[in-house]
Design a protein around this motif. Structure first.
Motif, PDB file in Angstrom:
ATOM      1  N   GLY A  54       0.791  -1.226   0.000  1.00  0.00           N
ATOM      2  CA  GLY A  54       0.000   0.000   0.000  1.00  0.00           C
ATOM      3  C   GLY A  54       0.825   1.278   0.000  1.00  0.00           C
ATOM      4  N   PRO A  55       1.797   1.423   0.912  1.00  0.00           N
ATOM      5  CA  PRO A  55       2.602   2.653   0.932  1.00  0.00           C
ATOM      6  C   PRO A  55       3.380   2.876  -0.364  1.00  0.00           C
ATOM      7  CG  PRO A  55       2.828   1.458   3.001  1.00  0.00           C
ATOM      8  CD  PRO A  55       2.107   0.543   2.058  1.00  0.00           C
ATOM      9  N   VAL A  56       3.872   1.791  -0.976  1.00  0.00           N
ATOM     10  CA  VAL A  56       4.608   1.934  -2.226  1.00  0.00           C
ATOM     11  C   VAL A  56       3.667   2.331  -3.350  1.00  0.00           C
ATOM     12  CG1 VAL A  56       6.155   0.807  -3.874  1.00  0.00           C
ATOM     13  CG2 VAL A  56       6.265   0.220  -1.449  1.00  0.00           C
ATOM     14  N   LEU A  57       2.463   1.752  -3.353  1.00  0.00           N
ATOM     15  CA  LEU A  57       1.473   2.121  -4.362  1.00  0.00           C
ATOM     16  C   LEU A  57       1.199   3.616  -4.318  1.00  0.00           C
ATOM     17  CD1 LEU A  57      -0.695   1.553  -6.503  1.00  0.00           C
ATOM     18  CD2 LEU A  57      -2.272   0.981  -4.637  1.00  0.00           C
ATOM     19  N   ALA A  58       1.051   4.159  -3.118  1.00  0.00           N
ATOM     20  CA  ALA A  58       0.797   5.595  -2.979  1.00  0.00           C
ATOM     21  C   ALA A  58       1.950   6.412  -3.550  1.00  0.00           C
ATOM     22  CB  ALA A  58       0.582   5.943  -1.504  1.00  0.00           C
ATOM     23  N   LYS A  59       3.186   5.951  -3.322  1.00  0.00           N
ATOM     24  CA  LYS A  59       4.351   6.668  -3.853  1.00  0.00           C
ATOM     25  C   LYS A  59       4.408   6.564  -5.372  1.00  0.00           C
ATOM     26  CE  LYS A  59       7.216   6.205   0.296  1.00  0.00           C
ATOM     27  NZ  LYS A  59       8.481   5.663   0.867  1.00  0.00           N
ATOM     28  N   VAL A  60       4.041   5.393  -5.904  1.00  0.00           N
ATOM     29  CA  VAL A  60       4.029   5.227  -7.355  1.00  0.00           C
ATOM     30  C   VAL A  60       2.993   6.151  -7.987  1.00  0.00           C
ATOM     31  CG1 VAL A  60       3.479   3.623  -9.227  1.00  0.00           C
ATOM     32  CG2 VAL A  60       4.936   2.878  -7.351  1.00  0.00           C
ATOM     33  N   GLN A  61       1.800   6.192  -7.411  1.00  0.00           N
ATOM     34  CA  GLN A  61       0.741   7.034  -7.959  1.00  0.00           C
ATOM     35  C   GLN A  61       1.116   8.504  -7.932  1.00  0.00           C
ATOM     36  OE1 GLN A  61      -2.427   5.651  -5.383  1.00  0.00           O
ATOM     37  NE2 GLN A  61      -3.318   4.397  -7.008  1.00  0.00           N
ATOM     38  N   ASP A  62       1.903   8.912  -6.951  1.00  0.00           N
ATOM     39  CA  ASP A  62       2.323  10.309  -6.855  1.00  0.00           C
ATOM     40  C   ASP A  62       3.676  10.563  -7.501  1.00  0.00           C
ATOM     41  OD1 ASP A  62       0.026  11.114  -5.541  1.00  0.00           O
ATOM     42  OD2 ASP A  62       0.851  10.715  -3.545  1.00  0.00           O
ATOM     43  N   HIS A  63       4.244   9.541  -8.139  1.00  0.00           N
ATOM     44  CA  HIS A  63       5.515   9.725  -8.833  1.00  0.00           C
ATOM     45  C   HIS A  63       5.332  10.779  -9.930  1.00  0.00           C
ATOM     46  CE1 HIS A  63       8.930   8.901 -11.474  1.00  0.00           C
ATOM     47  NE2 HIS A  63       9.498   8.309 -10.447  1.00  0.00           N
ATOM     48  N   PRO A  64       6.345  11.599 -10.188  1.00  0.00           N
ATOM     49  CA  PRO A  64       6.218  12.655 -11.208  1.00  0.00           C
ATOM     50  C   PRO A  64       5.810  12.150 -12.583  1.00  0.00           C
ATOM     51  CG  PRO A  64       8.161  13.037  -9.858  1.00  0.00           C
ATOM     52  CD  PRO A  64       7.622  11.703  -9.443  1.00  0.00           C
ATOM     53  N   PHE A  65       6.130  10.889 -12.908  1.00  0.00           N
ATOM     54  CA  PHE A  65       5.708  10.371 -14.206  1.00  0.00           C
ATOM     55  C   PHE A  65       4.187  10.318 -14.280  1.00  0.00           C
ATOM     56  CE2 PHE A  65       4.302   6.997 -17.025  1.00  0.00           C
ATOM     57  CZ  PHE A  65       4.966   7.300 -18.195  1.00  0.00           C
ATOM     58  N   TRP A  66       3.549   9.661 -13.304  1.00  0.00           N
ATOM     59  CA  TRP A  66       2.092   9.524 -13.325  1.00  0.00           C
ATOM     60  C   TRP A  66       1.409  10.852 -13.009  1.00  0.00           C
ATOM     61  CZ3 TRP A  66       0.909   5.442 -15.864  1.00  0.00           C
ATOM     62  CH2 TRP A  66       1.688   4.279 -15.765  1.00  0.00           C
ATOM     63  N   ALA A  67       1.993  11.642 -12.100  1.00  0.00           N
ATOM     64  CA  ALA A  67       1.431  12.958 -11.791  1.00  0.00           C
ATOM     65  C   ALA A  67       1.496  13.850 -13.030  1.00  0.00           C
ATOM     66  CB  ALA A  67       2.185  13.599 -10.627  1.00  0.00           C
ATOM     67  N   GLY A  68       2.578  13.736 -13.798  1.00  0.00           N
ATOM     68  CA  GLY A  68       2.711  14.529 -15.016  1.00  0.00           C
ATOM     69  C   GLY A  68       1.715  14.144 -16.086  1.00  0.00           C
ATOM     70  N   LEU A  69       1.334  12.875 -16.115  1.00  0.00           N
ATOM     71  CA  LEU A  69       0.266  12.464 -17.026  1.00  0.00           C
ATOM     72  C   LEU A  69      -1.058  13.085 -16.599  1.00  0.00           C
ATOM     73  CD1 LEU A  69       0.840   8.670 -17.796  1.00  0.00           C
ATOM     74  CD2 LEU A  69       0.727  10.528 -19.450  1.00  0.00           C
ATOM     75  N   ARG A  70      -1.309  13.088 -15.297  1.00  0.00           N
ATOM     76  CA  ARG A  70      -2.587  13.608 -14.805  1.00  0.00           C
ATOM     77  C   ARG A  70      -2.744  15.096 -15.088  1.00  0.00           C
ATOM     78  NH1 ARG A  70      -1.330  10.412 -10.187  1.00  0.00           N
ATOM     79  NH2 ARG A  70      -0.785  12.285  -9.010  1.00  0.00           N
ATOM     80  N   ASP A  71      -1.666  15.875 -14.918  1.00  0.00           N
ATOM     81  CA  ASP A  71      -1.806  17.332 -15.091  1.00  0.00           C
ATOM     82  C   ASP A  71      -1.294  17.833 -16.442  1.00  0.00           C
ATOM     83  OD1 ASP A  71       1.002  17.478 -14.909  1.00  0.00           O
ATOM     84  OD2 ASP A  71       0.985  18.163 -12.830  1.00  0.00           O
ATOM     85  N   GLY A  72      -0.760  16.909 -17.271  1.00  0.00           N
ATOM     86  CA  GLY A  72      -0.330  17.297 -18.611  1.00  0.00           C
ATOM     87  C   GLY A  72       1.081  17.823 -18.704  1.00  0.00           C
ATOM     88  N   SER A  73       1.844  17.802 -17.613  1.00  0.00           N
ATOM     89  CA  SER A  73       3.181  18.389 -17.620  1.00  0.00           C
ATOM     90  C   SER A  73       4.283  17.410 -18.035  1.00  0.00           C
ATOM     91  CB  SER A  73       3.508  18.950 -16.228  1.00  0.00           C
ATOM     92  OG  SER A  73       3.555  17.908 -15.254  1.00  0.00           O
ATOM     93  N   LEU A  74       3.963  16.147 -18.178  1.00  0.00           N
ATOM     94  CA  LEU A  74       4.975  15.149 -18.516  1.00  0.00           C
ATOM     95  C   LEU A  74       5.550  15.412 -19.906  1.00  0.00           C
ATOM     96  CD1 LEU A  74       6.249  12.352 -17.585  1.00  0.00           C
ATOM     97  CD2 LEU A  74       4.544  11.308 -19.097  1.00  0.00           C
ATOM     98  N   PRO A  75       6.873  15.432 -20.059  1.00  0.00           N
ATOM     99  CA  PRO A  75       7.452  15.598 -21.396  1.00  0.00           C
ATOM    100  C   PRO A  75       7.007  14.468 -22.327  1.00  0.00           C
ATOM    101  CG  PRO A  75       9.121  15.921 -19.697  1.00  0.00           C
ATOM    102  CD  PRO A  75       7.911  15.380 -19.004  1.00  0.00           C
ATOM    103  N   GLY A  76       6.704  14.816 -23.550  1.00  0.00           N
ATOM    104  CA  GLY A  76       6.233  13.816 -24.499  1.00  0.00           C
ATOM    105  C   GLY A  76       7.227  12.701 -24.731  1.00  0.00           C
ATOM    106  N   VAL A  77       8.517  13.007 -24.674  1.00  0.00           N
ATOM    107  CA  VAL A  77       9.538  11.984 -24.895  1.00  0.00           C
ATOM    108  C   VAL A  77       9.522  10.941 -23.776  1.00  0.00           C
ATOM    109  CG1 VAL A  77      11.085  13.371 -26.322  1.00  0.00           C
ATOM    110  CG2 VAL A  77      11.256  13.509 -23.826  1.00  0.00           C
ATOM    111  N   SER A  78       9.097  11.351 -22.590  1.00  0.00           N
ATOM    112  CA  SER A  78       9.009  10.394 -21.482  1.00  0.00           C
ATOM    113  C   SER A  78       7.872   9.404 -21.705  1.00  0.00           C
ATOM    114  CB  SER A  78       8.802  11.127 -20.150  1.00  0.00           C
ATOM    115  OG  SER A  78       9.941  11.871 -19.793  1.00  0.00           O
ATOM    116  N   LEU A  79       6.744   9.899 -22.201  1.00  0.00           N
ATOM    117  CA  LEU A  79       5.637   8.991 -22.488  1.00  0.00           C
ATOM    118  C   LEU A  79       6.009   8.058 -23.632  1.00  0.00           C
ATOM    119  CD1 LEU A  79       2.827   7.935 -22.062  1.00  0.00           C
ATOM    120  CD2 LEU A  79       1.940   9.826 -23.444  1.00  0.00           C
TER     121      LEU A  79
END
Length: 222
Positions: A11-36
């Motif tokens: 559970g604690p790791v899942l929370a960290k994964v969900q808040d990782h900048p990669f997934w957070a960047g997908l949610r808010d649109g800030s993730l660089p396209g090359v990363s996706l």
């Protein structure tokens, strides 16, 4: 139930994964396209095929016919998902300003390690296989739901988030995996249950590492 012990520990790791900048960047649109693009290349080119073959190996060695059916069907579904994600990205990329996928993108060392972990998962015994394979299906379920639920409404990546989600029926596959974990756990010794837990914890760490590698895209020396 064994699955309750495992998911509580993760559970604690899942929370960290969900808040990782990669997934957070997908949610808010800030993730660089090359990363996706890197994520899709590594996921569909290497990780999902290795996961599918590990599932097939577990199906071949399963002692329970129901488990064999589950793993075999999941192997086929994983390869179908690989094709669907590649097609969705290719269709959406021009409109989202994303780079095209490389036809033969080299495997990232982090991806290679993750895929090798899957490959080795079911070699020793079915119980070590299920411990290693559960994190990916479990994390994908929660991460994809979290993307849909917490995405910024006008996020650049909303079309991809919707395409990435495996669908409502996916929850039944996840529950079937958890039931299989409990069934296998009931037939294991205490030492074997410890091995399942160890494989599961390592698989959980790989889920975080894959997001990190996709975001950073480290340049490795030749």
């Amino acid at each position: 139930m064994l699955h309750e012990e495992l998911t509580e520990a993760a559970g604690p790791v899942l929370a960290k994964v969900q808040d990782h900048p990669f997934w957070a960047g997908l949610r808010d649109g800030s993730l660089p396209g090359v990363s996706l693009a890197h994520f899709v290349e590594q996921d569909t080119g290497y990780l999902l095929p290795a996961y599918a073959r590990a599932l097939a190996r577990c199906a071949a060695t399963a002692n329970d016919d129901g488990h064999a059916i589950l793993f075999a069907r999941s192997a086929a579904s994983t390869l179908d998902a690989r094709d669907r994600l590649q097609a969705s990205y290719t269709e959406l990329a021009p409109g989202l300003g994303l780079p095209a996928l490389h036809e033969h993108a080299p495997v990232d060392p982090a991806t290679h390690a993750h895929a090798s972990f899957f490959t080795a998962a079911g070699v020793k015994a079915p119980y070590t296989g299920i411990g290693a394979l559960l994190p990916m299906v479990w994390f994908n379920f929660h991460v994809s739901n979290d993307l849909v639920e917490r995405a910024v409404p006008d996020s650049r990546y909303m079309p991809w988030i919707e395409a990435y989600h495996p669908g409502e029926s996916y929850q039944y596959a996840v529950h079937a995996f958890l039931d299989a974990v409990d069934g296998i756990g009931e037939t294991c010794t205490a030492r074997q249950r410890e091995e399942i837990t160890g494989q599961f914890r390592l698989g959980v760490r790989y889920e975080w590492a894959f997001a990190e590698s996709s975001l950073r895209r480290p340049v490795w020396p030749v």
